[in-house]
Write a protein that holds these residues in place. Sequence first.
Motif, PDB file in Angstrom:
ATOM      1  N   CYS A  98       4.349  -6.337 -16.038  1.00  0.00           N
ATOM      2  CA  CYS A  98       4.718  -6.995 -14.294  1.00  0.00           C
ATOM      3  C   CYS A  98       4.571  -8.597 -15.123  1.00  0.00           C
ATOM      4  N   ASP A 100       4.233 -11.098 -13.262  1.00  0.00           N
ATOM      5  CA  ASP A 100       3.086 -11.511 -12.995  1.00  0.00           C
ATOM      6  C   ASP A 100       2.555 -12.865 -13.884  1.00  0.00           C
ATOM      7  N   GLY A 155       0.841  -8.355  -6.771  1.00  0.00           N
ATOM      8  CA  GLY A 155       1.983  -8.490  -5.046  1.00  0.00           C
ATOM      9  C   GLY A 155       2.575  -7.624  -4.476  1.00  0.00           C
TER      10      GLY A 155
HETATM   11 ZN   LIG Z   1       1.836  -7.404 -10.717  1.00  0.00          ZN
END
Ligand SMILES: [Zn+2]
Length: 245
Positions: A98, A100, A155
């Motif tokens: 990800c 992130d 998220g």
């Molecule tokens: Zn993520």
Amino acid sequence: MCEHSLYATTTRASVKRRTVLKIAATASAVLAFFPRAFAQNPKAPPKPENVLSPDAALERLMSGNVRYVQGVSKRHDFNHEREPLRTGQNPFAAVLSCADSRIAPEYCFDTARGDVFVCRVAGNFASDEIVASLEYAVQILTTPLIMVLGHDACGAVDATAKSIRDGTTLPGHLPTLIAAISPAVKAVQGETGDILDNAIRRNVILNVEKLKTSGPILNTFVDNKKVRVVGGIYKLASGKVELLP
Ligand SMILES: [Zn+2]
């Protein structure tokens, strides 16, 4: 040797020959598109210690994560690390993670430059561009291991679950992410447990499967045991990567 076993042996040999020819044909086709990249990959790999079997590569990756979790990561001298990589690279693992900011695969596996080929996108899903990048890693850079790395409290997966639940359409280009992650969220509807945790896990599993079966390059390397594709979940609180079975 009976007739049947002779037939079986001959058939196995034919299948093996066809497989070798298939890999050779695939390699030729890819090299035709990446002649410069191939030229930059010297015969002697810049990091000989990165020439590993898929299983050894996974062991090394997870050992790095243990050091990271324990707070005993190696000290990296970037001056010395850059020099051998001037003319090429042979990373021992590729990681699809990800985007992130809390994940950082190079840190969480305690790796140096030239060790990990990292592809990142919110929701760690294998788009065509990601698949192409991983084909390059496997075919040209001889990377023996691919890990799809999700993480808890993602998220992108959470937004997908909420968008589906509420029937809302997110602004901008975000619907592209939602469409890519939706199959995982829909697949866990009705399961017991936390829907976000289940969807994050399923998203990793679905993308591992997608990469394993992606033809004509990745599936050939996987079928011939030249490459392993595994899934993991990064735990934000501990930094530990949990390998999925
Ligand atoms: Zn993520």
